[in-house]
Design a protein around this motif. Structure first.
Motif, PDB file in Angstrom:
ATOM      1  N   ARG A  48       0.826  -1.211   0.000  1.00  0.00           N
ATOM      2  CA  ARG A  48       0.000   0.000   0.000  1.00  0.00           C
ATOM      3  C   ARG A  48       0.859   1.261   0.000  1.00  0.00           C
ATOM      4  N   ILE A  49       2.050   1.184   0.584  1.00  0.00           N
ATOM      5  CA  ILE A  49       2.960   2.325   0.582  1.00  0.00           C
ATOM      6  C   ILE A  49       4.319   1.843   0.068  1.00  0.00           C
ATOM      7  N   SER A  50       5.101   2.778  -0.403  1.00  0.00           N
ATOM      8  CA  SER A  50       6.390   2.386  -0.956  1.00  0.00           C
ATOM      9  C   SER A  50       7.319   1.879   0.149  1.00  0.00           C
ATOM     10  N   GLU A  51       8.288   1.103  -0.226  1.00  0.00           N
ATOM     11  CA  GLU A  51       9.246   0.535   0.718  1.00  0.00           C
ATOM     12  C   GLU A  51       9.952   1.631   1.507  1.00  0.00           C
ATOM     13  N   ARG A  52      10.249   2.738   0.878  1.00  0.00           N
ATOM     14  CA  ARG A  52      10.952   3.839   1.544  1.00  0.00           C
ATOM     15  C   ARG A  52      10.132   4.384   2.721  1.00  0.00           C
ATOM     16  N   GLN A  55       9.633   1.945   5.922  1.00  0.00           N
ATOM     17  CA  GLN A  55      10.724   1.868   6.889  1.00  0.00           C
ATOM     18  C   GLN A  55      10.601   2.894   8.012  1.00  0.00           C
ATOM     19  N   VAL A  56       9.743   3.888   7.857  1.00  0.00           N
ATOM     20  CA  VAL A  56       9.579   4.883   8.915  1.00  0.00           C
ATOM     21  C   VAL A  56       8.207   4.780   9.584  1.00  0.00           C
ATOM     22  N   ALA A  61       9.484   1.716  14.963  1.00  0.00           N
ATOM     23  CA  ALA A  61       9.739   2.708  16.002  1.00  0.00           C
ATOM     24  C   ALA A  61      10.559   2.098  17.134  1.00  0.00           C
ATOM     25  N   ASN A  62      11.420   2.889  17.713  1.00  0.00           N
ATOM     26  CA  ASN A  62      12.246   2.457  18.826  1.00  0.00           C
ATOM     27  C   ASN A  62      11.686   3.092  20.106  1.00  0.00           C
TER      28      ASN A  62
END
Length: 72
Positions: A48-52, A55-56, A61-62
């Motif tokens: 649904r969203i790009s790989e880039r 990743q965020v 999340a940390n």
């Protein structure tokens, strides 16, 4: 705002008529099978969203664990 822009992929009023007329198209089971056989769903579904952007997302999340001593 151009009212035709409310329809996905339509930027011109002349195309709006064509899009509306497409509602009347009826596909048979054979039509759907032919389309599916030509291009399997797995080949076009994708994320649904790009790989880039993936990743965020929150999945990466940390975030530290919640401190039970602090009330919210």
């Amino acid at each position: 705002m151009d009212p035709s822009s409310l329809f996905v992929g339509t930027t011109k009023v002349k195309n709006l008529d064509s899009n509306i007329a497409s509602v009347g198209v009826k596909l048979t089971k054979e039509d759907l099978k032919e389309i599916s056989d030509a291009l399997p769903l797995e080949d076009v579904a994708g994320p649904r969203i790009s790989e880039r952007f993936y990743q965020v997302t929150w999945k990466f999340a940390n975030t530290p664990p919640k401190d039970p001593k602090i009330s919210t």
